[in-house]
Design an enzyme around this catalytic site. Structure first.
Site, mmCIF file in Angstrom:
data_model
loop_
_atom_site.group_PDB
_atom_site.id
_atom_site.type_symbol
_atom_site.label_atom_id
_atom_site.label_comp_id
_atom_site.label_asym_id
_atom_site.label_seq_id
_atom_site.Cartn_x
_atom_site.Cartn_y
_atom_site.Cartn_z
ATOM 1 N N ASP A 17 -13.064 -11.489 22.350
ATOM 2 C CA ASP A 17 -14.394 -11.103 22.843
ATOM 3 C C ASP A 17 -15.192 -10.377 21.764
ATOM 4 O O ASP A 17 -16.355 -10.693 21.504
ATOM 5 C CB ASP A 17 -14.275 -10.223 24.097
ATOM 6 C CG ASP A 17 -13.850 -11.033 25.315
ATOM 7 O OD1 ASP A 17 -13.807 -12.272 25.208
ATOM 8 O OD2 ASP A 17 -13.548 -10.433 26.357
ATOM 9 N N ARG B 23 -18.181 -20.837 24.232
ATOM 10 C CA ARG B 23 -18.796 -19.898 23.290
ATOM 11 C C ARG B 23 -18.821 -20.414 21.850
ATOM 12 O O ARG B 23 -19.674 -19.989 21.071
ATOM 13 C CB ARG B 23 -18.065 -18.549 23.355
ATOM 14 C CG ARG B 23 -18.395 -17.780 24.622
ATOM 15 C CD ARG B 23 -17.600 -16.511 24.753
ATOM 16 N NE ARG B 23 -18.149 -15.657 25.814
ATOM 17 C CZ ARG B 23 -17.543 -14.587 26.296
ATOM 18 N NH1 ARG B 23 -16.357 -14.238 25.810
ATOM 19 N NH2 ARG B 23 -18.107 -13.860 27.245
ATOM 20 N N LYS C 77 -14.417 -19.546 28.190
ATOM 21 C CA LYS C 77 -14.924 -18.264 28.703
ATOM 22 C C LYS C 77 -16.156 -18.518 29.580
ATOM 23 O O LYS C 77 -16.290 -19.579 30.170
ATOM 24 C CB LYS C 77 -15.252 -17.346 27.519
ATOM 25 C CG LYS C 77 -14.030 -16.980 26.669
ATOM 26 C CD LYS C 77 -13.228 -15.870 27.305
ATOM 27 C CE LYS C 77 -12.174 -15.335 26.367
ATOM 28 N NZ LYS C 77 -11.561 -14.103 26.882
ATOM 29 N N SER D 239 -5.403 -18.852 28.309
ATOM 30 C CA SER D 239 -5.918 -17.553 28.744
ATOM 31 C C SER D 239 -4.767 -16.616 29.057
ATOM 32 O O SER D 239 -3.823 -16.999 29.748
ATOM 33 C CB SER D 239 -6.789 -17.719 29.993
ATOM 34 O OG SER D 239 -7.131 -16.450 30.516
ATOM 35 N N SER D 240 -4.850 -15.385 28.565
ATOM 36 C CA SER D 240 -3.822 -14.393 28.883
ATOM 37 C C SER D 240 -3.945 -13.931 30.334
ATOM 38 O O SER D 240 -3.027 -13.319 30.873
ATOM 39 C CB SER D 240 -3.939 -13.195 27.945
ATOM 40 O OG SER D 240 -5.187 -12.542 28.115
#
Length: 424
Positions: free
Chosen positions: A313, A344, A340, A169-170
């Site tokens: 996203d 997903r 997320k 994750s950024s």
């Protein structure tokens, strides 16, 4: 469970004024709280995630006033790090954009704060961020499962040499970048692994610059941050429209336009998700760019095979748009879909199969072949706002679709279905 059945939509046409960006809203709120001076934020998103950030800031003693529609916020900066009077527990729902940056910012100075959230938040990894903060001196305890919230934060972050894994994750890097200027010592952040979702780091750097802090970015491999700095209020700040939210309306136009114009973002937007429009163009839609709008007109859509790491996203919207494209679409390098609001990749594959698509779900890719005709289905949304919005596009066929728990869009876009109806 509540459900919403969308009847087939024959055509879409019109203009959508986008709500503020979630990513920008929560970053701007935190920086305004840490800054010297009063900041007026306009076009702030009113959604669950932003309310969690606002509630946390209030509990930390930050003073702000909101307009009646909650899109204008006047916030009095703390002029430095945030401190709780005594022990405090903050409930952050499932808001990653609140959990990760606050986990770092509240490690400055001395605090005793517990960060917790919904059950799903306790399944979203935070270990890479905690490891990095500990390298900088932070005292952090896992209260339940190792590497996951809830966390107990007891301050201690002073800076120094810090490694962070960028492959999941950024938001971990974003959290460190926003905190490091307020640490007493300089911080050198080294990235391990491949950095995902780079455009989100650009949003962070852009906002930090707006609040008066610049750092040295060495090719996204290493970041050098001077310690002992302070953020300065820019006075007023307009939050851009949400580019991820724009994707549903632009895709709808590509499938069943007419022309749909989204306002609040444009060619100079700082959000990487505007590149979603380029993907639609590649598929065959016609895109027009303005300074503060993007419009999309229907085209014959063809399948694509693309690396989607830069727009994770918005890439979800391509997965449902693929139902209307000729051929087999492959979306690659999207492992971070798995960490997320829900997994997903699994959720998308499961629900696409319900409407009749042939789907191959890989470790970090998804391959989608549309059926001749879409099936009617009840779509499970997994308490994930993007699942609900993506699958609304199924109604652009000649088949209705039922969305279960449609109110889960409140995370980022409470009136999404009303806005979709406006252009239908």
């Amino acid at each position: 469970m509540e459900s919403l059945t969308l009847q087939p939509i024959a055509r879409v046409d019109g203009t959508i004024n986008l709500p503020g960006s979630k990513s920008v809203s929560n970053r701007a709120l935190l920086l305004a709280a840490l800054a010297h001076g009063k900041t007026v934020l306009t076009n702030l998103l009113d959604s669950d995630d932003v309310r969690h950030m606002l509630n946390a800031l209030a509990a930390l003693g930050v003073s702000y006033t909101l307009s009646a529609d909650r899109t204008r916020c006047e916030i009095i900066g703390n002029g430095g790090s945030l401190h709780a009077e005594g022990a405090l527990e903050l409930f952050l729902g499932n808001a990653g954009t609140a959990m990760r940056p606050l986990a770092a910012a509240l490690c400055l100075g001395s605090n005793d704060i517990v960060l917790t959230g919904e059950p799903r938040m306790k399944e979203r990894p935070i270990g890479h961020l905690v490891d990095a903060l500990r390298l900088g001196g932070a005292k952090i305890t896992y209260l339940e499962q190792e590497n996951y919230p809830p966390l107990r934060l007891q301050g201690g972050f002073t800076g120094g040499n810090v490694d962070v894994d960028g492959s999941v994750s950024s938001q971990f890097l974003t959290a460190l970048l926003m905190t490091a200027p307020l640490a007493p010592e300089d911080t050198v952040i080294r990235i391990k692994g491949d950095l995902v979702s780079k455009p989100y780091i650009d949003i962070t750097l852009n906002l930090m610059k707006t609040f008066g802090v610049e750092i040295e970015n060495q090719h996204y491999q290493q970041f050098v941050v001077k310690g002992g700095q302070s953020y300065q209020s820019p006075g007023t700040y307009l939050v851009e429209g949400d580019a991820s939210s724009a994707s549903y309306f632009l895709a709808a136009a590509a499938i069943k336009g007419g022309t749909v114009k989204v306002t609040g973002i444009g060619r100079n937007s700082m959000q990487g998700d505007i590149r979603f429009a380029d993907v639609l163009e590649k598929m065959g839609a016609t895109i027009c760019w303005g300074d503060d709008y993007i419009s999309c007109t229907r085209g014959e859509l063809n399948a694509i095979d693309m690396d989607m790491n830069h727009i994770p996203d918005a890439a979800m919207t391509i997965a449902t748009a693929a139902l209307f494209a000729k051929g087999t679409t492959t979306l690659r390098n999207i492992y971070n879909w798995r960490v997320k609001e829900t997994d997903r990749l699994f959720a998308m594959a499961t629900e696409l199969r319900k409407v009749g698509a042939e789907v191959e779900e890989g470790h970090d890719y998804i391959r989608i072949t549309p059926p001749e005709k879409l099936n009617f289905a009840e779509i499970a949304t997994y308490n994930d706002h993007r699942m609900a919005m993506c699958f609304s596009l199924v109604a652009l066929s000649d088949t209705p679709v039922t969305i279960l728990d449609p109110k889960c869009t409140a995370k980022t876009f409470p009136d999404y279905f009303e806005q979709l109806a406006r252009i239908s």
